[in-house]
Design a protein around this motif. Structure first.
Motif, PDB file in Angstrom:
ATOM      1  N   ASP A  81     -13.402  73.846 -27.030  1.00  0.00           N
ATOM      2  CA  ASP A  81     -14.069  73.865 -25.733  1.00  0.00           C
ATOM      3  C   ASP A  81     -13.645  75.103 -24.960  1.00  0.00           C
ATOM      4  O   ASP A  81     -12.467  75.426 -24.883  1.00  0.00           O
ATOM      5  CB  ASP A  81     -13.697  72.611 -24.922  1.00  0.00           C
ATOM      6  CG  ASP A  81     -14.203  71.339 -25.586  1.00  0.00           C
ATOM      7  OD1 ASP A  81     -15.231  71.430 -26.286  1.00  0.00           O
ATOM      8  OD2 ASP A  81     -13.573  70.286 -25.404  1.00  0.00           O
ATOM      9  N   GLY A  82     -14.591  75.771 -24.379  1.00  0.00           N
ATOM     10  CA  GLY A  82     -14.276  76.885 -23.493  1.00  0.00           C
ATOM     11  C   GLY A  82     -14.112  78.225 -24.161  1.00  0.00           C
ATOM     12  O   GLY A  82     -13.837  79.197 -23.485  1.00  0.00           O
ATOM     13  N   GLY A  83     -14.217  78.320 -25.440  1.00  0.00           N
ATOM     14  CA  GLY A  83     -14.143  79.608 -26.104  1.00  0.00           C
ATOM     15  C   GLY A  83     -12.729  80.101 -26.329  1.00  0.00           C
ATOM     16  O   GLY A  83     -11.745  79.364 -26.239  1.00  0.00           O
ATOM     17  N   GLU A  84     -12.646  81.398 -26.572  1.00  0.00           N
ATOM     18  CA  GLU A  84     -11.378  82.007 -26.958  1.00  0.00           C
ATOM     19  C   GLU A  84     -10.361  82.001 -25.820  1.00  0.00           C
ATOM     20  O   GLU A  84      -9.174  81.777 -26.037  1.00  0.00           O
ATOM     21  CB  GLU A  84     -11.630  83.438 -27.425  1.00  0.00           C
ATOM     22  CG  GLU A  84     -10.403  84.104 -27.998  1.00  0.00           C
ATOM     23  CD  GLU A  84     -10.693  85.485 -28.565  1.00  0.00           C
ATOM     24  OE1 GLU A  84      -9.718  86.236 -28.731  1.00  0.00           O
ATOM     25  OE2 GLU A  84     -11.858  85.808 -28.817  1.00  0.00           O
ATOM     26  N   ALA A  86      -9.993  79.837 -23.405  1.00  0.00           N
ATOM     27  CA  ALA A  86      -9.425  78.494 -23.268  1.00  0.00           C
ATOM     28  C   ALA A  86      -8.429  78.209 -24.385  1.00  0.00           C
ATOM     29  O   ALA A  86      -7.398  77.572 -24.161  1.00  0.00           O
ATOM     30  CB  ALA A  86     -10.534  77.451 -23.257  1.00  0.00           C
ATOM     31  N   GLN A  87      -8.747  78.684 -25.580  1.00  0.00           N
ATOM     32  CA  GLN A  87      -7.825  78.486 -26.700  1.00  0.00           C
ATOM     33  C   GLN A  87      -6.513  79.234 -26.463  1.00  0.00           C
ATOM     34  O   GLN A  87      -5.431  78.700 -26.706  1.00  0.00           O
ATOM     35  CB  GLN A  87      -8.468  78.958 -28.006  1.00  0.00           C
ATOM     36  CG  GLN A  87      -9.573  78.070 -28.491  1.00  0.00           C
ATOM     37  CD  GLN A  87     -10.215  78.611 -29.760  1.00  0.00           C
ATOM     38  OE1 GLN A  87      -9.883  79.684 -30.243  1.00  0.00           O
ATOM     39  NE2 GLN A  87     -11.169  77.857 -30.295  1.00  0.00           N
ATOM     40  N   LEU A  88      -6.614  80.474 -25.974  1.00  0.00           N
ATOM     41  CA  LEU A  88      -5.406  81.244 -25.696  1.00  0.00           C
ATOM     42  C   LEU A  88      -4.573  80.596 -24.596  1.00  0.00           C
ATOM     43  O   LEU A  88      -3.334  80.571 -24.662  1.00  0.00           O
ATOM     44  CB  LEU A  88      -5.773  82.682 -25.321  1.00  0.00           C
ATOM     45  CG  LEU A  88      -6.358  83.532 -26.455  1.00  0.00           C
ATOM     46  CD1 LEU A  88      -6.821  84.881 -25.923  1.00  0.00           C
ATOM     47  CD2 LEU A  88      -5.363  83.698 -27.582  1.00  0.00           C
ATOM     48  N   LYS A  89      -5.246  80.058 -23.578  1.00  0.00           N
ATOM     49  CA  LYS A  89      -4.537  79.357 -22.500  1.00  0.00           C
ATOM     50  C   LYS A  89      -3.825  78.130 -23.052  1.00  0.00           C
ATOM     51  O   LYS A  89      -2.670  77.865 -22.724  1.00  0.00           O
ATOM     52  CB  LYS A  89      -5.530  78.952 -21.409  1.00  0.00           C
ATOM     53  CG  LYS A  89      -4.883  78.271 -20.232  1.00  0.00           C
ATOM     54  CD  LYS A  89      -5.909  77.888 -19.178  1.00  0.00           C
ATOM     55  CE  LYS A  89      -5.239  77.124 -18.048  1.00  0.00           C
ATOM     56  NZ  LYS A  89      -6.201  76.618 -17.082  1.00  0.00           N
ATOM     57  N   ARG A  90      -4.520  77.381 -23.910  1.00  0.00           N
ATOM     58  CA  ARG A  90      -3.931  76.173 -24.512  1.00  0.00           C
ATOM     59  C   ARG A  90      -2.741  76.539 -25.396  1.00  0.00           C
ATOM     60  O   ARG A  90      -1.714  75.858 -25.390  1.00  0.00           O
ATOM     61  CB  ARG A  90      -4.997  75.415 -25.317  1.00  0.00           C
ATOM     62  CG  ARG A  90      -4.496  74.175 -26.008  1.00  0.00           C
ATOM     63  CD  ARG A  90      -4.168  73.085 -25.037  1.00  0.00           C
ATOM     64  NE  ARG A  90      -3.767  71.901 -25.767  1.00  0.00           N
ATOM     65  CZ  ARG A  90      -2.761  71.126 -25.423  1.00  0.00           C
ATOM     66  NH1 ARG A  90      -2.104  71.350 -24.313  1.00  0.00           N
ATOM     67  NH2 ARG A  90      -2.429  70.103 -26.160  1.00  0.00           N
ATOM     68  N   ILE A  91      -2.860  77.637 -26.128  1.00  0.00           N
ATOM     69  CA  ILE A  91      -1.751  78.091 -26.971  1.00  0.00           C
ATOM     70  C   ILE A  91      -0.551  78.448 -26.106  1.00  0.00           C
ATOM     71  O   ILE A  91       0.592  78.114 -26.434  1.00  0.00           O
ATOM     72  CB  ILE A  91      -2.192  79.280 -27.853  1.00  0.00           C
ATOM     73  CG1 ILE A  91      -3.159  78.799 -28.936  1.00  0.00           C
ATOM     74  CG2 ILE A  91      -0.993  79.978 -28.488  1.00  0.00           C
ATOM     75  CD1 ILE A  91      -3.817  79.910 -29.725  1.00  0.00           C
ATOM     76  N   ALA A  92      -0.799  79.127 -24.978  1.00  0.00           N
ATOM     77  CA  ALA A  92       0.290  79.486 -24.066  1.00  0.00           C
ATOM     78  C   ALA A  92       0.957  78.237 -23.501  1.00  0.00           C
ATOM     79  O   ALA A  92       2.194  78.178 -23.392  1.00  0.00           O
ATOM     80  CB  ALA A  92      -0.243  80.371 -22.938  1.00  0.00           C
TER      81      ALA A  92
END
Length: 137
Positions: A81-84, A86-92
């Motif tokens: 959800d939310g693209g790249e 959002a994924q980077l934020k989730r990883i952080a």
């Protein structure tokens, strides 16, 4: 088994089927004349062309089936959800959680080592006291 493990298992399955298929084709394929400059290859009477054709169809079907199973597993993966970004934020966020848990584990490890040292000191004192005691006659 989680979806990633299933994908890894399916990739291994595809590799195994492909390896066996290529090896069997290499071993059992009838000789073919590559150029008119070469003599006609000898025919092996023990080989049955219909068996070879049947075997290649079965191996091809197994390879296609394994690839379709892999595709269905990929389709079952959850969409991001939310693209790249959002994924980077989730990883952080996950990395920050991991760091916090790591610090807590480090504190617990240090406390456990301190307690172990205390227990070892006490044990050493007890054993020294026991060895230094005189036996009753």
């Amino acid at each position: 088994m989680d979806i990633i493990s299933q994908l890894q298992e399916q990739v291994n399955n595809i590799a195994s089927v492909a390896f066996n298929t290529f090896g069997t084709l290499q071993r059992d394929a009838p000789p073919v004349r590559l150029s008119p400059n070469y003599p006609e290859p000898p025919v092996n009477p023990a080989e049955d062309a219909s068996t070879f054709a049947e075997q290649t169809k079965l191996m091809s079907a197994a390879l296609v089936k394994a690839a379709k199973q892999f595709d269905s597993l990929v389709a079952a993966l959850p969409l991001a959800d939310g693209g790249e970004e959002a994924q980077l934020k989730r990883i952080a966020e996950l990395q920050a959680d991991n760091d916090a848990v790591g610090k807590e584990l480090q504190k617990q490890l240090e406390a456990a080592e301190k307690e172990l040292n205390q227990v070892q000191e006490l044990f050493s004192k007890v054993t020294d006291n026991q060895f230094n005691m005189k036996r009753p006659d």
